[in-house]
Design an enzyme around this catalytic site. Structure first.
Site, PDB file in Angstrom:
ATOM      1  N   GLU A  49       0.904  -1.111  -0.225  1.00 22.80           N
ATOM      2  CA  GLU A  49      -0.167   0.058  -0.067  1.00 22.80           C
ATOM      3  C   GLU A  49       0.773   1.285  -0.115  1.00 22.80           C
ATOM      4  O   GLU A  49       0.610   2.079  -0.654  1.00 22.80           O
ATOM      5  CB  GLU A  49      -1.032   0.026   1.149  1.00 22.80           C
ATOM      6  CG  GLU A  49      -1.997  -1.103   1.344  1.00 22.80           C
ATOM      7  CD  GLU A  49      -2.795  -1.447  -0.022  1.00 22.80           C
ATOM      8  OE1 GLU A  49      -3.020  -0.450  -0.687  1.00 22.80           O
ATOM      9  OE2 GLU A  49      -3.117  -2.521  -0.281  1.00 22.80           O
ATOM     10  N   ASP A  94       3.352  -4.638  -5.555  1.00 25.93           N
ATOM     11  CA  ASP A  94       3.900  -5.815  -5.301  1.00 25.93           C
ATOM     12  C   ASP A  94       5.576  -6.007  -5.353  1.00 25.93           C
ATOM     13  O   ASP A  94       5.953  -6.383  -4.463  1.00 25.93           O
ATOM     14  CB  ASP A  94       3.478  -7.054  -6.097  1.00 25.93           C
ATOM     15  CG  ASP A  94       1.955  -7.390  -5.849  1.00 25.93           C
ATOM     16  OD1 ASP A  94       1.536  -6.775  -4.494  1.00 25.93           O
ATOM     17  OD2 ASP A  94       1.170  -8.068  -6.598  1.00 25.93           O
TER      18      ASP A  94
HETATM   19 ZN    ZN Z   1      -2.748  -2.417  -4.418  1.00 25.07          ZN
END
Ligand code: ZN
Length: 245
Positions: free
Chosen positions: A93, A157
């Site tokens: 995030e 990611d």
């Molecule tokens: Zn995301």
């Protein structure tokens, strides 16, 4: 949502009608508040939701109570296991603040260009590499990722794995195997082939398998930990790996 009327099936309601009522109320709220300053305390998801989010307009990250429980965060798990679970999610995030979308908003949530030309052009080149790295990768035979559609999530990611791997490297006796296995467990899932086909064409996230398998292969520690050699299925040559962060 206090004004939404939710009707049970016994009272003649249906899931479709209830969802429609919720969506209508959400749109009404957005229109009503469109000229007001952003409420940075407003949550974009419910407290019971097992998910998390970054909001570029508020430059905020949100982790509802729903995701802060085992196995994503387990008070009895090891440090590395929790890093591979909630640590991955938190780092993911935060990285959204600097992905190809977040890069266009400043620390106050205003749409503005805050990069040096040199940095932004280097970043854009790395984004292209990431796009190509995921594009066409199959989560199941015949179900391939769209690198352009999933770019922002893949950048997040990649940032997440770089971040938590570095944190683990500072431990006295780091257990990388526990970290990688925890990442894999976080994204382990099963779904029908039809659903996977639908998601692969419409969702900004890669299918879960790729969120583990295509991301961790960019870090040398993964190869060292499991003794992966050139002819192994997940091997990617060092010059072909993507390292944005
Ligand atoms: Zn995301």
């Amino acid at each position: 949502m206090d004004d939404v009327e939710i009707k049970s099936a016994a009272d003649g309601g249906s899931y479709f009608e209830n969802m429609l009522a919720v969506s209508k109320e959400q749109v009404k709220n957005l229109i009503e508040h469109q000229d007001e300053p952003i409420d940075k305390n407003d949550w974009g998801m419910a407290v019971y939701t097992v998910n998390a989010m970054y909001d570029s307009l508020a430059n905020s990250i949100t982790f509802p109570a729903g995701i802060l429980q085992a196995p994503i965060y387990d008070v009895n798990a090891s440090y590395e296991e929790n890093l591979g679970g909630i640590g991955y999610i938190i780092a993911h995030e935060i990285t959204h603040a600097f992905d190809n979308n977040g890069a266009k908003f400043d620390e106050n949530g205003n749409a503005t260009d805050w990069w040096t030309e040199e940095d932004y052009s280097a970043f854009s080149k790395l984004c292209k590499d990431a796009e190509a790295f995921y594009d066409g990768e199959e989560a199941a035979p015949g179900i391939a990722a769209n690198g352009e559609l999933t770019l922002s999530e893949n950048i997040a990611d990649l940032g997440a794995v770089s971040c938590i791997t570095e944190i683990v490297s500072h431990l006295d006796n780091p257990n990388y195997e526990a970290l990688y296995k925890s990442i894999a467990r976080t994204w382990a899932s099963s779904s029908s082939r039809e659903y996977m086909q639908y998601i692969s064409q419409t969702n900004v996230h890669c299918l879960d398998k790729l969120r583990t398998n295509r991301t961790i292969v960019n870090d040398q520690k993964f190869y060292d930990t499991f003794g992966i050699k050139e002819n192994d299925g997940m091997y990617v040559a060092p010059e072909d790996r993507v390292n944005i962060w």
